[in-house]
Design an enzyme around this catalytic site. Structure first.
Site, short mmCIF file in Angstrom:
data_model
loop_
_atom_site.label_atom_id
_atom_site.label_comp_id
_atom_site.label_asym_id
_atom_site.label_seq_id
_atom_site.Cartn_x
_atom_site.Cartn_y
_atom_site.Cartn_z
N PHE A 295 65.05 8.27 60.11
CA PHE A 295 64.67 9.68 60.13
C PHE A 295 65.89 10.60 60.22
O PHE A 295 65.74 11.80 60.27
CB PHE A 295 63.72 9.95 61.30
CG PHE A 295 62.32 9.45 61.06
CD1 PHE A 295 61.41 10.21 60.33
CD2 PHE A 295 61.92 8.22 61.54
CE1 PHE A 295 60.12 9.75 60.10
CE2 PHE A 295 60.63 7.75 61.32
CZ PHE A 295 59.73 8.52 60.59
N LYS B 204 69.52 -3.94 69.70
CA LYS B 204 68.68 -3.83 68.50
C LYS B 204 67.93 -5.13 68.27
O LYS B 204 68.52 -6.21 68.33
CB LYS B 204 69.54 -3.46 67.29
CG LYS B 204 68.73 -3.24 66.04
CD LYS B 204 69.44 -2.36 65.04
CE LYS B 204 68.65 -2.26 63.74
NZ LYS B 204 67.29 -1.73 63.94
N ASP C 197 52.52 2.32 75.78
CA ASP C 197 53.58 1.31 75.80
C ASP C 197 52.92 -0.06 75.61
O ASP C 197 51.69 -0.16 75.53
CB ASP C 197 54.30 1.38 77.15
CG ASP C 197 55.77 1.02 77.01
OD1 ASP C 197 56.11 0.27 76.08
OD2 ASP C 197 56.57 1.48 77.84
N HIS D 59 75.34 -1.45 64.98
CA HIS D 59 74.36 -0.92 65.93
C HIS D 59 74.65 -1.35 67.37
O HIS D 59 75.39 -2.30 67.61
CB HIS D 59 72.95 -1.38 65.56
CG HIS D 59 72.33 -0.59 64.45
ND1 HIS D 59 72.57 -0.86 63.13
CD2 HIS D 59 71.48 0.47 64.47
CE1 HIS D 59 71.89 -0.01 62.38
NE2 HIS D 59 71.22 0.82 63.17
N HIS D 60 73.94 -0.68 68.28
CA HIS D 60 73.93 -1.02 69.71
C HIS D 60 73.46 -2.47 69.90
O HIS D 60 72.71 -3.01 69.06
CB HIS D 60 73.00 -0.05 70.46
CG HIS D 60 71.59 -0.08 69.96
ND1 HIS D 60 70.63 -0.90 70.48
CD2 HIS D 60 70.98 0.59 68.94
CE1 HIS D 60 69.49 -0.73 69.84
NE2 HIS D 60 69.67 0.16 68.89
N THR E 23 67.39 0.29 57.63
CA THR E 23 68.12 1.22 56.74
C THR E 23 69.00 0.44 55.76
O THR E 23 69.06 0.76 54.57
CB THR E 23 69.00 2.17 57.59
OG1 THR E 23 68.18 2.73 58.62
CG2 THR E 23 69.61 3.25 56.75
N1 LIG Z 1 63.31 4.99 61.58
C1 LIG Z 1 64.27 5.39 62.42
O1 LIG Z 1 64.89 6.45 62.24
C2 LIG Z 1 64.58 4.55 63.61
C3 LIG Z 1 63.95 3.36 63.76
N2 LIG Z 1 64.15 2.60 64.86
C4 LIG Z 1 63.34 1.39 64.96
O2 LIG Z 1 62.30 1.64 65.89
C5 LIG Z 1 61.95 0.43 66.54
C6 LIG Z 1 62.04 0.61 68.04
O3 LIG Z 1 63.36 0.86 68.41
P1 LIG Z 1 63.76 1.18 69.93
O4 LIG Z 1 63.01 2.35 70.42
O5 LIG Z 1 65.24 1.21 69.96
O6 LIG Z 1 63.26 -0.15 70.64
P2 LIG Z 1 62.90 -0.39 72.18
O7 LIG Z 1 62.80 -1.87 72.34
O8 LIG Z 1 63.77 0.40 73.05
O9 LIG Z 1 61.44 0.25 72.30
C7 LIG Z 1 60.30 -0.32 71.75
C8 LIG Z 1 59.15 0.08 72.64
O10 LIG Z 1 57.93 -0.33 72.06
C9 LIG Z 1 57.13 -0.85 73.10
N3 LIG Z 1 56.10 -1.72 72.56
C10 LIG Z 1 56.20 -3.04 72.24
N4 LIG Z 1 55.03 -3.48 71.78
C11 LIG Z 1 54.17 -2.43 71.80
C12 LIG Z 1 52.81 -2.27 71.45
N5 LIG Z 1 52.09 -3.28 70.98
N6 LIG Z 1 52.25 -1.06 71.60
C13 LIG Z 1 52.96 -0.02 72.09
N7 LIG Z 1 54.25 -0.12 72.47
C14 LIG Z 1 54.85 -1.31 72.30
C15 LIG Z 1 58.12 -1.57 74.02
O11 LIG Z 1 57.57 -1.76 75.28
P3 LIG Z 1 58.12 -2.98 76.19
O12 LIG Z 1 59.54 -2.71 76.43
O13 LIG Z 1 57.24 -2.88 77.40
O14 LIG Z 1 57.89 -4.23 75.38
C16 LIG Z 1 59.25 -0.54 74.04
O15 LIG Z 1 58.99 0.47 74.99
C17 LIG Z 1 62.89 -0.65 65.97
O16 LIG Z 1 62.24 -1.30 64.90
C18 LIG Z 1 64.06 0.18 65.46
O17 LIG Z 1 64.77 -0.46 64.44
C19 LIG Z 1 64.99 2.99 65.84
C20 LIG Z 1 65.69 4.15 65.73
C21 LIG Z 1 65.53 5.05 64.60
O1 LIG Z 2 67.22 0.12 66.06
C1 LIG Z 2 67.89 1.16 65.83
O2 LIG Z 2 68.62 1.67 66.67
C2 LIG Z 2 67.76 1.79 64.51
N1 LIG Z 2 66.92 1.29 63.66
C3 LIG Z 2 66.68 1.76 62.34
C4 LIG Z 2 67.08 0.70 61.34
O3 LIG Z 2 66.90 -0.50 61.61
O4 LIG Z 2 67.57 1.06 60.27
C5 LIG Z 2 67.29 3.11 62.09
C6 LIG Z 2 68.62 3.32 62.74
O5 LIG Z 2 69.56 2.54 62.10
C7 LIG Z 2 68.55 3.00 64.23
#
Ligand SMILES: NC(=O)C1=CN([C@@H]2O[C@H](COP(=O)(O)OP(=O)(O)OC[C@H]3O[C@@H](n4cnc5c(N)ncnc54)[C@H](OP(=O)(O)O)[C@@H]3O)[C@@H](O)[C@H]2O)C=CC1
Ligand SMILES: O=C(O)C1=N[C@H](C(=O)O)C[C@H](O)C1
Length: 235
Positions: free
Chosen positions: A94, A125, A22, A121-122, A132
């Site tokens: 994905f 974000k 994290d 989105h939620h 996407t």
């Molecule tokens: N390609 C796809 O299908 C999807 C892509 N996404 C993308 O994924 C990304 C993350 O989304 P989401 O999970 O909702 O976001 P969240 O903010 O819920 O989670 C991000 C996590 O990354 C951690 N983090 C921040 N900096 C670092 C670091 N340097 N090293 C390791 N961990 C770190 C954060 O920790 P902390 O909270 O402690 O800062 C947090 O736990 C976004 O860019 C989103 O758009 C999301 C869903 C689907």
């Molecule tokens: O942050 C999200 O939730 C998501 N992020 C990705 C994006 O920015 O396209 C994929 C999906 O839409 C969920």
């Protein structure tokens, strides 16, 4: 997303979680644990450092974090050049349905003078518009260019700034953030007297997991940079 990926990998018989990192944790924990593949869902401002670390330590990367432009993609491809056996896949989405939506939009784009994208989105974000939506807009714009379509005939003027959305290579992209939503996108296409709407809905983050697991299993056989999981799906 990190939590959801850990759940999915733990449920898979052929995969094992060896480390979880994290913000604030030491990246060397990943290398010390002998990780073969890293899955990164973090933040656009830190993901490049994470990828660099993985490449330097010969670990394949499956990246879902958003925020990649052509320059960042070229940088990753360049980092991979001295490591011919290493693979990085960077996918804005994905979800299998979302990947298909992008393909369908790309196919349909040349038949319609107008295209606009609405992503929803939620409220937590971190980025807008979504990765996407930006990728869909770029694919649509490229399809329009190859078909020789002129710029869309629709008015771009707004009486309030932002009312016509963000301009991604000539395609307007509108971002909605709303409590209750997960991840959704509509591509609206218009021609004289008809419209086509292509919509995808992720109601649960489980929707991204089949694509993530496919990429984790596949990336060792896909050296270099892959953008999107289309080729892993045989598209
Ligand atoms: N390609 C796809 O299908 C999807 C892509 N996404 C993308 O994924 C990304 C993350 O989304 P989401 O999970 O909702 O976001 P969240 O903010 O819920 O989670 C991000 C996590 O990354 C951690 N983090 C921040 N900096 C670092 C670091 N340097 N090293 C390791 N961990 C770190 C954060 O920790 P902390 O909270 O402690 O800062 C947090 O736990 C976004 O860019 C989103 O758009 C999301 C869903 C689907
Ligand atoms: O942050 C999200 O939730 C998501 N992020 C990705 C994006 O920015 O396209 C994929 C999906 O839409 C969920």
């Amino acid at each position: 997303m990190g939590t959801e990926v850990v759940k999915a990998v733990n449920a898979a018989d052929d995969l094992e979680v060896v480390a979880m990192v994290d913000s604030g944790d030491w990246l060397f924990d990943i290398a010390n644990a002998g990780a073969q593949v890293v899955v990164d869902f973090t933040r656009p401002d830190v993901v490049m450092d994470n990828i660099r670390f993985c490449i330097d330590n010969n670990i394949h990367c499956v990246v879902g974090t958003t925020g990649f432009d052509e320059e960042k993609l070229a940088t990753v491809a360049q980092w991979l050049e001295p490591k011919p056996d290493l693979g990085v896949v960077i996918a804005p989405n994905f979800g299998i349905g979302a990947v298909l939506l992008m393909r369908f939009a790309q196919e349909a784009a040349r038949f319609f003078p107008s295209t606009e994208i609405v992503e929803l989105h939620h409220p937590h974000k971190v980025d807008a518009p979504s990765g996407t939506a930006v990728r869909t807009a770029r694919l649509v714009a490229a399809a329009r260019r190859s078909a020789g379509l002129p710029p869309s005939p629709d008015a771009t003027t707004d009486s309030l700034p932002g009312a016509r959305g963000a301009d991604v290579e000539g395609v307007p992209v509108h971002a909605v953030r709303l409590t209750g939503l997960v991840a959704h996108q509509e591509v609206l296409m218009g021609a004289a007297g008809e419209t086509l709407t292509i919509r995808h809905d992720s109601y649960d983050r489980a929707s991204f997991m089949p694509g993530v697991l496919l990429a984790v299993r596949e990336i060792g056989r896909r050296p270099g940079l892959t953008v999107g999981i289309e080729s892993f799906l045989g598209l």
